[in-house]
Motif scaffolding. Structure first.
Motif, PDB file in Angstrom:
ATOM      1  N   ALA A 136     -24.501 -38.213 -59.965  1.00  0.00           N
ATOM      2  CA  ALA A 136     -23.171 -38.780 -59.714  1.00  0.00           C
ATOM      3  C   ALA A 136     -22.226 -37.740 -59.128  1.00  0.00           C
ATOM      4  O   ALA A 136     -21.366 -38.049 -58.313  1.00  0.00           O
ATOM      5  N   LEU A 137     -22.433 -36.477 -59.534  1.00  0.00           N
ATOM      6  CA  LEU A 137     -21.557 -35.407 -59.045  1.00  0.00           C
ATOM      7  C   LEU A 137     -21.587 -35.325 -57.523  1.00  0.00           C
ATOM      8  O   LEU A 137     -20.572 -35.093 -56.875  1.00  0.00           O
ATOM      9  N   PHE A 138     -22.789 -35.526 -56.957  1.00  0.00           N
ATOM     10  CA  PHE A 138     -22.933 -35.391 -55.500  1.00  0.00           C
ATOM     11  C   PHE A 138     -22.856 -36.736 -54.768  1.00  0.00           C
ATOM     12  O   PHE A 138     -22.716 -36.768 -53.562  1.00  0.00           O
ATOM     13  N   THR A 139     -23.020 -37.811 -55.502  1.00  0.00           N
ATOM     14  CA  THR A 139     -23.052 -39.101 -54.799  1.00  0.00           C
ATOM     15  C   THR A 139     -22.005 -40.058 -55.348  1.00  0.00           C
ATOM     16  O   THR A 139     -20.854 -40.018 -54.936  1.00  0.00           O
ATOM     17  N   TYR A 140     -22.410 -40.870 -56.349  1.00  0.00           N
ATOM     18  CA  TYR A 140     -21.525 -41.952 -56.784  1.00  0.00           C
ATOM     19  C   TYR A 140     -20.182 -41.452 -57.307  1.00  0.00           C
ATOM     20  O   TYR A 140     -19.181 -42.137 -57.220  1.00  0.00           O
ATOM     21  N   GLY A 141     -20.173 -40.254 -57.883  1.00  0.00           N
ATOM     22  CA  GLY A 141     -18.930 -39.737 -58.455  1.00  0.00           C
ATOM     23  C   GLY A 141     -18.181 -38.851 -57.483  1.00  0.00           C
ATOM     24  O   GLY A 141     -17.106 -38.327 -57.804  1.00  0.00           O
ATOM     25  N   ASN A 142     -18.753 -38.646 -56.300  1.00  0.00           N
ATOM     26  CA  ASN A 142     -18.140 -37.763 -55.313  1.00  0.00           C
ATOM     27  C   ASN A 142     -16.925 -38.447 -54.666  1.00  0.00           C
ATOM     28  O   ASN A 142     -16.970 -39.646 -54.389  1.00  0.00           O
ATOM     29  N   PRO A 143     -15.840 -37.700 -54.427  1.00  0.00           N
ATOM     30  CA  PRO A 143     -14.663 -38.337 -53.818  1.00  0.00           C
ATOM     31  C   PRO A 143     -14.982 -39.023 -52.491  1.00  0.00           C
ATOM     32  O   PRO A 143     -14.405 -40.054 -52.155  1.00  0.00           O
ATOM     33  N   PHE A 144     -15.938 -38.443 -51.728  1.00  0.00           N
ATOM     34  CA  PHE A 144     -16.278 -39.052 -50.442  1.00  0.00           C
ATOM     35  C   PHE A 144     -16.845 -40.454 -50.629  1.00  0.00           C
ATOM     36  O   PHE A 144     -16.583 -41.360 -49.838  1.00  0.00           O
ATOM     37  N   PHE A 145     -17.599 -40.602 -51.721  1.00  0.00           N
ATOM     38  CA  PHE A 145     -18.170 -41.917 -52.006  1.00  0.00           C
ATOM     39  C   PHE A 145     -17.043 -42.901 -52.326  1.00  0.00           C
ATOM     40  O   PHE A 145     -17.090 -44.071 -51.944  1.00  0.00           O
ATOM     41  N   GLY A 146     -16.017 -42.379 -53.033  1.00  0.00           N
ATOM     42  CA  GLY A 146     -14.843 -43.210 -53.321  1.00  0.00           C
ATOM     43  C   GLY A 146     -14.170 -43.669 -52.033  1.00  0.00           C
ATOM     44  O   GLY A 146     -13.781 -44.839 -51.891  1.00  0.00           O
ATOM     45  N   PHE A 147     -14.088 -42.746 -51.059  1.00  0.00           N
ATOM     46  CA  PHE A 147     -13.497 -43.123 -49.757  1.00  0.00           C
ATOM     47  C   PHE A 147     -14.311 -44.232 -49.105  1.00  0.00           C
ATOM     48  O   PHE A 147     -13.772 -45.152 -48.500  1.00  0.00           O
ATOM     49  N   LEU A 148     -15.645 -44.098 -49.209  1.00  0.00           N
ATOM     50  CA  LEU A 148     -16.515 -45.116 -48.607  1.00  0.00           C
ATOM     51  C   LEU A 148     -16.253 -46.490 -49.235  1.00  0.00           C
ATOM     52  O   LEU A 148     -16.199 -47.507 -48.538  1.00  0.00           O
ATOM     53  N   LEU A 149     -16.088 -46.486 -50.581  1.00  0.00           N
ATOM     54  CA  LEU A 149     -15.841 -47.758 -51.255  1.00  0.00           C
ATOM     55  C   LEU A 149     -14.503 -48.350 -50.817  1.00  0.00           C
ATOM     56  O   LEU A 149     -14.373 -49.554 -50.594  1.00  0.00           O
ATOM     57  N   TRP A 150     -13.500 -47.465 -50.699  1.00  0.00           N
ATOM     58  CA  TRP A 150     -12.220 -47.949 -50.186  1.00  0.00           C
ATOM     59  C   TRP A 150     -12.381 -48.453 -48.752  1.00  0.00           C
ATOM     60  O   TRP A 150     -11.740 -49.411 -48.331  1.00  0.00           O
TER      61      TRP A 150
END
Lengths: 780, 594
Positions: free
Chosen positions: A45-59
């Motif tokens: 999660a640190l590198f993927t699902y929990g990564n801020p970039f992943f949050g940007f993708l979801l947004w």
């Protein structure tokens, strides 16, 4: 404006959608493989699902779906399935985001019989502070900067407590040090003692001396570091112990000297040699330490130095004849040793003046119980008790105590008024005739007989006057005649074979040499020697009816011999009726005849020790550690705390015991108090596989004051009117070996009923509509 | 063609007639406790033998070594029960597959099965094999109980002249009766304890003797079972007669039949009755019909019959240009047998058949075939039906070849929600069936496109899109409803667990393809490539997460084995895609040049 319009169309366009879908898919694929490789969901999660970039993708998804829909404005009928799908997706995404920011997700730990209203929020960090004023503890979260680093100020309350973060280590180990802190041994009341490393050949010097009781011997105290626990204990023991060997029948001391493995020449010409063994292991220390006396190369007497049979002499050569004629005692200069091995297991070892060894391991940070001083504001400690007293408790005293136990058992109403075996009844009648105390007289006879080292009481052995008077009153005429005859034949038989038995020859070979006619029956049974001789005696009793009367009837001075034969036929001898009390029971037996004296109690303070460790990839296993600077205007103190995942460990005193602190997750108090009545795991038939996990809860609503009882189980949760849901997550242990502890997941999702779940339904309907209304027709 | 039909009918009937020589056949439907369930003795015996031997019945070549003429596992189990393990110590019972393991143990690498005596002194690293050897040693047979520690202690105390009351007390204290009954044996747990409902003990418990303090001797234990006293005595007598017949090499069939009759009558009073209660759910003993169904399920070659039928259907489709009656007969037969497999598991286990790999590998091709049939009637495309039949055939053949564990098991407590199990798992796993058809159609399209450039098989592309949509319509709502299940049952909607993640990835792949196709960023060829790529994602979601990744919360489906073959399959598919894409590009350039 043109740029804005282009951006708007791009963000709502299919290219952006394809880019987002592809990128997110790649991220998620990487996440699953990372998780598989590290077995750590948090690491992935640190590198993927929990990564801020992943949050940007979801947004990005949110924006893309929203703009894709708004781009269709003004909507037409053909857009309905498309809009439905995208509306459903938006609702689900919105619900998940709202739950993330405004919901609650945590766990409660509850033991059977206890309750809680505190929810632990996993993967959060806080310092809890409790003052002496009795108020509820305060939780100070470790806030982070935008970069993810922790802010240094944790708590600042004007002139009051000021907590500052001085250091952070992602992974550490913590354990509680007890008797040894670093390189110093600590026992409350004694000066700190430096831990010595003793090499072979170097003398072992005591680090201190202590007198536990007035007028009692002085004990030496050692503090040592070694992994060879057995060698160290053996050396300490051997250097300080003296061996004393007494001839039981005569009461003469045949040998007294330092304990060594040298040969001992006894008065009767036999050669003795002692062997001392200390079987030790790194976890439990020495168990079953033993001193063995071999006579003429044959192991004859063993003396356990530990445990319930400590210091008692066990006859190895001729156990069926009772005690060995030689009694072994140890005279020792007492000592106490604090020994630590490299695994930080501390062993407390003590040897009393009689050579009784006691040893207790204290595994690194693992204690059965601890002492809490002043509710923890004065710290914590552990204590132990040495099973030694001020009064003597050597071999003789233990044998006397065992005899007293037999007397006590014979005085028991059930024994006193119950039916006795015929030989005992015969002896009891004689006691009553001379007005003697039956239990004491019988026990005295047993002890006397046991010390003679013969199967039957010896023919010409002198009896003390009180016993002699009793034996003259034995009424053999009350005994069935064939029993009486059998006793006489037994006397003759064992008069013949007794000497050979006493020399230690195996009973079967003795009987073979004596051409015993019923030998085959005895050989067939394959019995132990004692049972074999009992059976032999019983054979004589069985055959007595067919035997002629012996030539000379016994005279009264042979009554003891005849009674012993009668007793043997019933399997009664000191060795068969002697109890095997536990160590505590033996202590209580020894204490009963002495002035009460408190046992020796030792105590030491507990200290938390911390080691920073390299961070592992399985982040779930990491135990963060922080260093705090605490001050309150008058005092300053630095201290290190390791993370307490469940917030159930010790709180440590700080600023001279003014506050208690603990590093733990954030705790959220809910308006419900859950009390666990019972938890259970119901298994499938003939199996340990769980069919159902369930628990009975009493749920008290603080706001309304109402209380309900509810059984929850997996797939069967309880939801309150205001949206708190309680899920049974786990039960431990799975059986009834201990009080059960359950983990309840507490969840509150403010958006699920009006966003997430409706979104799921809308999305599902939209997909069906897309399919049903020929959505595969290409968009022209 | 008639011969083929006869063969099919023969297959269906033959299984019920096989093992007619087995003297213990009469006992095949009796219940026995096994792995937390009560299953029929026939199925238990087969699975018991499978655990050791990796086959449900003895191989013909091994009959001599086993000293029997009967291949039946049931026969062997009864014999082992009565005679103990010793007569079979030299029989090749233990299956070892890996050559490396065999060579490490110094065994003949050309053989797969080895005897207890060949293995007992080896130092085994294989925990499963060690456990099997240990459990094999516990088969002590009848009369082992005669010289047990209980009898020895009694003899000792009698010599010491201890009173009978004290003897009885001391024996009960040292050897509590419940422990003695439970320790009576590990084979044929067929006697329900009266005091502990749901706990069954071995038939050897009938031989248990207890000390009667009035008679001062050992006597056979009185009724300790949930059966009535009359039934107990009849059953014990019947059992002892059977035991005597086996041990004295007398004819067994009549004694077995009598035992079976008496047992069935006694058990009829317990059948279908609840034995364990939990919050909101109950466990009941199986009915006699369920036990019969389980026996038939294991004895009939159902999967094999379905494979033959699907194979013949494919041949019939390939042989004629139009679908004829034979094709439908074969498909109908296969589908009927296939449905029976699923229905039987539903009936026997009382739950949807989707909680382990075996069950999903049976369920997915069924959905695939149903998908094929429905879309055939909508689009009249033979290719869809052919693809669906091929998918079903391929998966069932794979199931037979890989010998996936076929045993019937209890559902884990965490999955024990019929409602959500049906909604979530049936939908998601069902989507795999639709995607499988889509993927095979993709293969058809790509092969056709490469081999035959002039005819553009657009009807196949339409089939791909149809099935892809159906799959997505099942997968996405099924996954989201799984999230709702998770939220309702465990308190979180989504956690990026690998199974969830791969369901998401699979959905992403199909959404990517569908969006690209719908908005004309790809054409039919791209759609077919996407269908194949999507099928790879599905295969990883289905197999890869459980067998390759092996991590996450969906641990109840985890397993191991076959990874190499899976990688080879992935590699072959990728090579296939590269080749067809390259060929297509070259041909497109040629066309352009022309």
């Amino acid at each position: 404006m043109k740029f804005l319009r282009a951006t708007y169309h791009f963000l709502g366009g299919v290219y952006f959608a394809l880019m987002l879908i592809g990128t997110v898919a790649i991220f998620v694929i990487a996440g699953t493989f990372l998780e598989s490789a590290t077995q750590s969901h948090r690491y992935a999660a640190l590198f993927t699902y929990g990564n801020p970039f992943f949050g940007f993708l979801l947004w990005g998804f949110f924006i893309n779906i929203l703009f894709a829909a708004t781009r269709r404005w003004p909507f037409q009928g053909k857009h309905f399935p498309f809009l439905t799908v995208h509306l459903g997706l938006l609702m689900i995404l919105g619900g998940v985001l709202l739950k993330h920011y405004f919901g609650l997700q945590g766990t409660m730990l509850i033991m059977e019989g206890s309750g809680s209203h505190q929810v632990i929020e996993p993967n959060t960090y806080a310092v809890t502070v409790e003052g002496r004023n009795g108020n509820s503890p305060e939780y100070f979260p470790l806030d982070t900067h935008w970069s993810g680093a922790f802010k240094s100020v944790i708590a600042q309350r004007g002139e009051g407590l000021h907590l500052r973060l001085a250091g952070y280590q992602p992974h550490s180990s913590e354990w509680l040090a007890s008797w040894v802190k670093g390189n110093v041994a600590n026992i409350s009341g004694l000066n700190p003692m430096p831990m010595a490393i003793v090499e072979d050949g170097m003398p072992i010097v005591p680090a201190g001396r202590v007198r536990f009781y007035q007028d009692a011997p002085v004990w030496d105290v050692y503090s040592l570091k070694t992994d060879a626990i057995d060698k160290m204990i053996a050396r300490l023991y051997q250097e300080r112990a003296r061996l004393r060997i007494t001839h039981r029948p005569s009461g003469d001391i045949w040998h007294e000297a330092s304990l060594s493995s040298d040969e001992i020449k006894f008065k009767d010409g036999s050669i003795g040699r002692t062997l001392l063994t200390f079987p030790c292991n790194p976890e439990s220390g020495c168990v079953d330490a033993l001193l063995t006396l071999a006579i003429n190369g044959k192991e004859s007497v063993s003396v356990p130095l530990q445990g319930e049979c400590a210091l008692q002499n066990l006859n190895l050569a001729t156990p069926y004849l009772g005690s060995h004629p030689l009694a072994v005692d140890i005279v020792n200069t007492p000592f106490l040793a604090v020994i630590e091995n490299t695994a930080h297991t501390v062993f407390l070892a003590a040897v009393d003046p009689h050579g009784h060894l006691w040893m207790q391991p204290f595994k690194k940070g693992n204690f059965d119980s601890i002492i809490v001083y002043d509710d923890g504001f004065a710290g914590y400690g552990i204590a132990t008790t040495l099973p030694f007293h001020v009064f003597p408790a050597g071999r003789k005293e233990r044998e006397t105590a065992l005899a007293d136990q037999i007397v006590g058992q014979l005085r028991h109403p059930e024994a006193e008024h119950g039916e006795l075996a015929p030989p005992l009844q015969l002896f009891k009648s004689a006691c009553q005739e001379v007005d003697a105390d039956f239990p004491e007289a019988l026990t005295k006879f047993f002890v006397l007989w046991d010390n003679t080292h013969s199967w039957l009481f010896p023919e010409h052995q002198t009896l003390p006057p009180p016993l002699d008077a009793i034996f003259t009153k034995l009424r053999w005429e009350s005994v069935p005649s064939h029993d009486w005859r059998a006793c006489q034949w037994c006397q003759r038989l064992f008069a013949e074979i007794g000497p050979a038995l006493e020399q230690g020859n195996p009973p079967l070979s003795v009987l073979r040499d004596a051409r015993w006619p019923l030998l085959a029956q005895l050989e067939q049974k394959k019995l132990e020697d004692r049972d074999l001789l009992t059976l032999l005696t019983q054979q004589v009793f069985s055959a007595a009816g067919t035997l002629p009367a012996p030539e000379n009837d016994s005279v009264h001075d042979e009554n003891a011999v005849l009674l012993s034969a009668y007793l043997r036929a019933y399997g009664i001898h000191l060795s068969t009726i002697k109890g095997t009390p536990t160590e505590d029971e033996m202590q209580s037996l020894l204490t009963s005849g002495n002035h009460a004296a408190d046992p020796i109690a030792l105590e030491t303070a507990l200290v938390a020790m911390h080691d920073p460790l390299p961070t592992g990839k399985k982040l779930e296993d990491n135990l963060p550690m922080i260093t705090l600077h605490a001050s309150n205007g008058q005092r300053r103190q630095s201290m290190t705390l390791s993370y307490d995942r469940m917030g159930t460990g010790l709180k440590w005193p700080v600023l001279n015991g003014e506050y208690l602190v603990r590093f733990q997750p954030m705790v959220h108090e809910i308006p419900y108090h859950l009390r666990l009545r019972q938890a259970r795991q119901v298994n499938y038939a003939n199996s340990q596989q769980a069919f159902s996990y369930e628990c009975d809860l009493i749920i008290a609503d603080h706001s309304s004051g109402s209380t309900i009882e509810k059984t929850i189980s997996m797939n069967n949760v309880h939801e309150t009117w205001d949206g708190y849901r309680f899920y049974l997550s786990s039960i431990a242990p799975p059986n009834d070996s201990a009080v059960k502890r359950i983990q309840i997941v507490v969840n509150r999702d403010p958006a699920k009923y009006w966003l997430t779940y409706p979104g799921a339904i809308v999305l599902s309907c939209g997909i069906v509509l897309l399919f049903a209304l020929r959505p595969y027709k290409r968009d022209e | 063609m008639n011969r083929v039909l006869y063969y099919l009918c023969f297959l269906m009937c033959a299984a019920s007639l096989v093992c007619g020589e087995n003297p213990f056949e009469a006992t095949q439907d009796l219940p026995v406790a096994c792995r937390g369930r009560f299953c029929s003795l026939e199925s238990h015996a087969r699975m018991w033998l499978y655990d050791f031997y990796h086959k449900q019945e003895l191989k013909k070549d091994d009959l001599r070594a086993f000293g029997t003429e009967d291949r039946s596992a049931l026969n062997l189990l009864w014999e082992v029960h009565f005679r103990g393990h010793h007569p079979w110590d030299d029989a090749p019972l233990f299956w070892i597959h890996y050559a490396k393991q065999k060579s490490l143990l110094g065994l003949d690498t050309s053989k797969d099965r080895f005897s207890f005596n060949a293995l007992k002194n080896k130092s085994l690293d294989d925990e499963q094999l060690s456990q099997q050897l240990l459990s094999f040693v516990t088969y002590q047979g009848a009369l082992a109980i005669e010289n047990d520690a209980y009898t020895q202690m009694l003899g000792q105390m009698e010599i010491e002249g201890i009173s009978s009351k004290e003897i009885a007390q001391a024996l009960e204290q040292r050897f509590p009766l419940s422990a003695r009954l439970k320790g009576a044996g590990s084979t044929l747990l067929m006697l329900p304890l009266r005091t502990l409902r749901g706990e069954w003990v071995s038939l050897h418990a009938f031989e248990t003797k207890i000390y009667d303090q009035d008679a001062q001797r050992l006597v056979l234990i009185s009724n300790f079972t949930a059966f009535t006293d009359t039934d107990y005595l009849r059953l014990r007598d019947a059992y002892l007669v059977l035991q005597n017949a086996v041990l004295s090499h007398q004819p067994i069939a009549d004694a077995a039949l009598n035992f079976s009759t008496v047992y069935s009558e006694a058990y009829a009073r317990l059948a279908d009755r609840p034995y364990r209660q939990a919050e909101g759910k109950t466990l009941s003993y199986p009915s006699l019909w369920r036990l019969k169904a389980e026996t038939l399920y294991y004895k009939l070659p159902l999967i094999g019959t379905a494979i033959v039928a699907y194979g013949l259907a494919l041949i019939a489709m390939a042989a004629t240009r139009r679908l004829n009656g034979w094709t439908w007969i074969f498909i109908g037969t296969g589908l009927a047998v296939h449905t029976i497999v699923l229905a039987a598991r539903c009936y026997i286990l009382q739950r949807p058949p989707v909680s382990n790999m075996f069950e999903t590998v049976v369920y997915v091709p069924w959905i695939a075939l149903m998908t094929g049939i429905i879309f055939f009637f909508i689009s009249r495309s033979r290719m869809i039906l052919a693809a669906a039949t091929a998918a079903s055939l391929a998966l069932l053949v794979l199931l037979q070849l890989t010998q996936v564990d076929a045993r019937m098991e209890n559902v884990q407590a965490v999955l024990d929600s019929q409602y959500w199990l049906i909604i979530h798992v049936l939908m998601v796993v069902g989507s795999y069936g639709a995607f499988l058809v889509s993927g095979i159609l993709g293969h058809f399209y790509l092969i056709n496109a490469c081999l035959n450039q002039k005819q553009n098989p657009s009807h196949i592309a339409q089939g791909i899109l149809h099935t892809m949509y159906l799959g997505v319509a099942l997968l996405i709502p099924g996954t989201i409803l799984g999230g709702v299940w998770a939220a309702e049952s465990w308190g979180r909607f989504w956690d990026w667990d690998p199974k969830e993640s791969w369901a998401f990835i699979t959905a992403c792949v199909y959404l990517l393809v569908i969006h690209a196709y719908t908005f004309q960023r790809i054409r039919d060829f791209g759609l077919a490539v996407g269908a194949v790529a999507g099928m790879l994602a599905v295969s990883f979601t289905w197999y890869g997460v459980n067998y390759v990744l092996g991590t996450g919360l969906h641990s109840y489906g985890f397993g191991s084995g076959g990874e190499l073959y899976y990688y080879l399959y992935l590699a072959a598919e990728i090579v296939f895609l590269v080749i067809v894409t390259t060929m297509s590009t070259i041909q497109a350039k040629k066309l352009l040049l022309k």
